[in-house]
Design a protein around this motif. Structure first.
Motif, PDB file in Angstrom:
ATOM      1  N   ASN A 283      16.816   5.094 -14.472  1.00 49.73           N
ATOM      2  CA  ASN A 283      16.222   5.646 -15.700  1.00 49.73           C
ATOM      3  C   ASN A 283      16.338   4.659 -16.860  1.00 49.73           C
ATOM      4  O   ASN A 283      15.390   4.489 -17.649  1.00 49.73           O
ATOM      5  CB  ASN A 283      16.912   6.956 -16.088  1.00 49.73           C
ATOM      6  CG  ASN A 283      16.599   8.084 -15.122  1.00 49.73           C
ATOM      7  OD1 ASN A 283      15.861   7.911 -14.159  1.00 49.73           O
ATOM      8  ND2 ASN A 283      17.179   9.256 -15.375  1.00 49.73           N
TER       9      ASN A 283
ATOM     10  N   ARG B 143      13.414   2.982 -19.239  1.00 54.51           N
ATOM     11  CA  ARG B 143      13.337   3.042 -20.709  1.00 54.51           C
ATOM     12  C   ARG B 143      13.060   1.667 -21.307  1.00 54.51           C
ATOM     13  O   ARG B 143      12.333   1.563 -22.305  1.00 54.51           O
ATOM     14  CB  ARG B 143      14.636   3.620 -21.271  1.00 54.51           C
ATOM     15  CG  ARG B 143      14.661   5.157 -21.246  1.00 54.51           C
ATOM     16  CD  ARG B 143      15.741   5.725 -22.153  1.00 54.51           C
ATOM     17  NE  ARG B 143      17.062   5.200 -21.819  1.00 54.51           N
ATOM     18  CZ  ARG B 143      17.860   5.722 -20.856  1.00 54.51           C
ATOM     19  NH1 ARG B 143      17.466   6.772 -20.151  1.00 54.51           N
ATOM     20  NH2 ARG B 143      19.036   5.181 -20.630  1.00 54.51           N
TER      21      ARG B 143
ATOM     22  N   ALA C  87       9.478   1.289 -21.050  1.00 50.37           N
ATOM     23  CA  ALA C  87       8.779   2.234 -21.913  1.00 50.37           C
ATOM     24  C   ALA C  87       8.738   1.716 -23.343  1.00 50.37           C
ATOM     25  O   ALA C  87       7.711   1.810 -24.032  1.00 50.37           O
ATOM     26  CB  ALA C  87       9.456   3.602 -21.850  1.00 50.37           C
ATOM     27  N   GLU C  88       9.860   1.169 -23.777  1.00 55.00           N
ATOM     28  CA  GLU C  88       9.887   0.623 -25.139  1.00 55.00           C
ATOM     29  C   GLU C  88       8.888  -0.515 -25.282  1.00 55.00           C
ATOM     30  O   GLU C  88       8.193  -0.638 -26.299  1.00 55.00           O
ATOM     31  CB  GLU C  88      11.305   0.159 -25.473  1.00 55.00           C
ATOM     32  CG  GLU C  88      12.267   1.324 -25.674  1.00 55.00           C
ATOM     33  CD  GLU C  88      13.720   0.925 -25.437  1.00 55.00           C
ATOM     34  OE1 GLU C  88      14.021  -0.297 -25.408  1.00 55.00           O
ATOM     35  OE2 GLU C  88      14.554   1.855 -25.249  1.00 55.00           O
TER      36      GLU C  88
ATOM     37  N   GLN D 214      10.510   9.825 -18.769  1.00 51.49           N
ATOM     38  CA  GLN D 214      11.713  10.659 -18.801  1.00 51.49           C
ATOM     39  C   GLN D 214      12.666  10.321 -17.662  1.00 51.49           C
ATOM     40  O   GLN D 214      13.840  10.666 -17.705  1.00 51.49           O
ATOM     41  CB  GLN D 214      11.319  12.137 -18.761  1.00 51.49           C
ATOM     42  CG  GLN D 214      10.424  12.533 -19.937  1.00 51.49           C
ATOM     43  CD  GLN D 214       9.980  13.981 -19.903  1.00 51.49           C
ATOM     44  OE1 GLN D 214       9.981  14.618 -18.852  1.00 51.49           O
ATOM     45  NE2 GLN D 214       9.584  14.499 -21.064  1.00 51.49           N
TER      46      GLN D 214
END
Lengths: 333, 333, 333, 333
Positions: D260, D264, D267-268, D279
């Motif tokens: 996860n 992230r 995703a950033e 998520q």
């Protein structure tokens, strides 16, 4: 007066007569003279060699056809509102041992080559997805629309090009051919159809439909599957006799024409209320709940079809005199 | 004269009359007044609550019953020569999704508690073997023998003790009850039978059998399975009407008695040639090939049954006058 | 010391090493380099083109093979005591969607052409009976007997002549080939075998068996069936690597020989107690209950096999030193 | 660097160690000490009684669960893009013997009570349509979204009210729980889940998933179905040992958190390119064909996901150092 469906209409007297005429001892199962006559009789009608199995229901005919065209790990492209998807209780999955119905869109439950191609385009070729093995179309459709020979041929061409079998659910085949005025061959095998569920029950029969294979090599396994499904009746002659009676003097066509004509009476009365063009013997109307109640109050029975719509179906035995009161009542709304 | 089987005999006139009488519009499927009457009518006959489904064949009745009693990973104990094992083309496996028939022995295709217990004793309880979930017996058996109420009850008791469902294939139930002279309840639910395939086709019907559930809770899933197998005919009233006609004035029993009486005529003629006691309407004879040929030469048709044996079956409509020439010919061999 | 079965023995160190060596990122499913090497590696071993699928169990291999060779409405001839009949919980029926196992007899669970022909002779060609589509034999058999190349070829010839596919359950194929000393091709495709379940788990593997198709055209549908059965592992390389490790330097044969040698030690000790000839790694003994208890009391575990008999199986990793105490104990009974 | 999927990542060293530690003789199938420990170990984790079956794939876990919750004539409500519908090759239909997947809509492959109720509202209660028997949701979803305990509970409540079973496909359950930071019970049985496919393979395992029944009575038939599907491995201890190793010290959670965290990072970098909120460990980006080609040219591999979108999945073993170059490359587009 009931306009629920043509599927519960009385049996044509000629069919009852045929049952009585067959009431003598003959060989069991499909070894009798009536059953033995079917292949030749349909070959004459369709002008091509074919193999024909009697079964008592359209569901049995459809699903035996699908099982002949699709392995358990394959899929059958059909319309999202096809009878095989919506109203056969999973019978296709039972007969095919779990093949998947792959759903396509189209107005009035009618498939198009583009719609079929769209489904095909969404399937990867790897083993994680279910590959299409067949296409099933309904003629007339569940909304009473007709595929023309050209429309079927376009689908048939796509099917052949992509290695797919083509099945036609002809629960109302008589209504379709009557409406088209074409030769039955033109809208079936000449257009690429491999297997036809030729319906007689909705058209004046009692409990006999014909599963017609235009690719005769498909029949052998289907004969075994028919038995295995409990559909090989020992007194099969009573099914074959019904079918032969319906074919005699083109009774099937006459009955189809009669029902279609009745639907046209309603269509004219309905005018802009029509949801779909009325091409066969089904009429879909816009009706408010109040209007529907008024018609029912006047003694006319029919199905609601979603919110604000109703379905009325004309049977082979409903005459203009039977129908006009309803037509008048619709006009008077 | 044909003695192949009772399964292709003509239909009793009362049945044809019933079809004609039902030839009016009514609700489709099993919503009509004839179908709706079945549960009550059979409840009267059997003196217990029951749920009844019409189906067109004994295979469908048997296999729906088995599917109600046995999961896909289970097994059904039956005789090695049971119809469901030998002559239904794998229909039990189709309807049950692959349950296994677990074969027991017994004279004249008749199971015994000991035979059933022997099968059970051979099954380990671990997950590597197929656990028995049901027993299926045929009354009258495939060799024309009759289970008495006591014999059924002994099997029923074993079944209950071991948590097994009990199905009776009654393709010739009329012949059995006619021979026993007992109340039909005594040889079925009072003896532990959960589901009965009550045959009418061999006994004067056209194409309607009754699947009778004495455990009503079994019916709900079976109604769905019937549809899923393509057996929910839209004009179901013509099946229900046949069955009701056969029950009227105990026509089923009269027809069963008539066929049994005919078989006794042959049995007396056959004497020591008999392979099995003649208790219902089937006669198994020892015949040399030459003797069989002689009978056939004289116009009598029947099945060879293995080497040196023949099977002759009497139908409800064969009279003493029909049968005596054959009896005489057998005596004259 | 446990002699229950070879199916729970430890994994050979070379197999564990192969798992560690495969512990790197590669393409999922069977797209990795190990899986991709299988077809060629088996083609070298068998000296013919073949298509190979890894699966985790012999049951999966057997049943995918049967599904490739037999339609749902067909039957597979096998021995009454074949593993697929007795110990696979109905998996053949599940994978084939209800095909029937048609049971033949033969000493030591070994089929013969005569036994197979006898089954075939008992099947009428009509649609009421289940037609045979395949034969399945187990080599070594469930009783540790070996089919020679000539014996397989005789069955293969019959199968070809009758249009039947031929499957070999080779859960103990290594033991069979080790015992025969023949080329693995001679006892498989050269003798008419179409599909082989080549077992590695009992022979030192962890959870990988190879389903080998000698008719490559059978593989395509089987790849889909494997996925559909939940057997397409995403990290398939760990199965392929096991198999390749077992083939390297003929480890499979070495392990098979070792287990067979251990069984011979017991066989010599058992002498006239032997129920079957000891040809592979299984030993069936006559033992009274008291004798069995004595052996168990001395720390030897094994299965009872019916009354008065016991089964002992030697695993690839059991040495002469492991086995001699048991051999001595048997001699001392 | 590969970002195709987490399903082909290497195995965690602790899992390999566990295999080595299990490499000793023990009872076959699930009779060994590792398998025997599963029920209790999961009961501790979930704080409720449960029955646990190891299987090698998520497909097997999912489909055994569905077969436990839905009869052949029933249906399972799932998302149109659920893995069971799209990527399991018809395995649900195989295991359930032809049950139908009833497709609902929802953003990011996430079901809602309203979506489920909509499907239910479209099903008539008669026998012509397929009745829903279960709901299946995927957590994290196929698009990497998470159901919260409240969201699951709302579905669970609806399911219970309508008599439906509730299955959770937890192929990425670890990622979901890691993201939620909740107790695993809160998002499963406390929220109404009956059966959970608890995935370990994507999370560092080799070939073992856990099917967890929170209604223990569902397990008995599933044990038989597992064998019947060829999934009862004889050396089952190597699966159980993997699972226990993943549970030890919450390795499953640590691995889920690591993946996860990697997602992230991406995703950033992706910012407004994101198609779905990130998520868990999956990232869906908008990428033109040119951009995708540029990333690939730079050595990053991933799947196209429809036109103009791409899917990137982070595995448990991909570190920030592995991922940053891709994040930077995305930023630089």
């Amino acid at each position: 007066m009931r306009f629920f469906s043509d599927n519960a209409a009385p049996v044509h007297p000629a069919v009852l007569d045929a049952l009585a005429a067959a009431n003598t001892l003959d060989t069991a199962y499909d070894g009798d003279r009536w059953s033995a006559a079917l292949d030749r009789r349909f070959a004459e009608l369709f002008e091509t060699e074919c193999r024909v199995l009697w079964v008592p229901t359209g569901t049995a005919a459809n699903c035996l056809a699908l099982a002949a065209l699709c392995p358990p790990y394959g899929g059958v492209i059909c319309h999202r509102e096809a009878h095989i998807q919506v109203d056969e209780a999973g019978a296709p999955e039972f007969y095919t041992h779990g093949a998947k119905l792959l759903l396509a869109e189209g107005d009035g439950a009618k498939l198009t080559p583009a719609g079929i191609a769209g489904v095909l385009a969404g399937i990867r070729g790897d083993v994680h997805q279910v590959p299409a093995h067949a296409v099933s179309i309904t003629n007339a459709t569940e909304y009473g629309l007709i595929y023309t020979p050209d429309e079927v041929a376009a689908i048939g061409e796509l099917a052949r090009a992509r290695g797919l079998g083509l099945h036609m659910d002809g629960a109302r085949f008589a209504n379709a051919v009557a409406a088209l005025g074409c030769h039955p061959a033109d809208v079936t095998w000449r257009a690429g159809v491999d297997a036809l569920s030729f319906g007689f029950v909705k058209n004046g029969g009692m409990n006999a439909e014909a599963l017609v294979f235009f690719r005769p090599e498909l029949a052998a396994a289907s004969l075994r599957r028919r038995k295995r499904a409990g559909h090989l009746q020992s007194k099969g002659r009573y099914l074959a006799a019904q079918i032969l009676a319906m074919l005699d003097s083109d009774l099937w066509l006459a009955n189809g024409r009669a029902a279609n004509a009745g639907a046209r009476l309603l269509a004219e009365a309905a005018g802009t209320r029509l949801v779909h063009a009325v091409q066969a013997n089904e009429v879909f109307l816009r009706l408010t709940a109040g209007e529907a109640a008024r018609l029912r109050g006047a003694g006319f029975d029919f199905y609601d079809w979603g919110v604000g719509e109703a379905r009325l179906v004309i049977s082979w035995n409903q005459t203009a005199a039977d129908i006009r009161p309803l037509a008048d009542a619709i006009r008077a709304l």
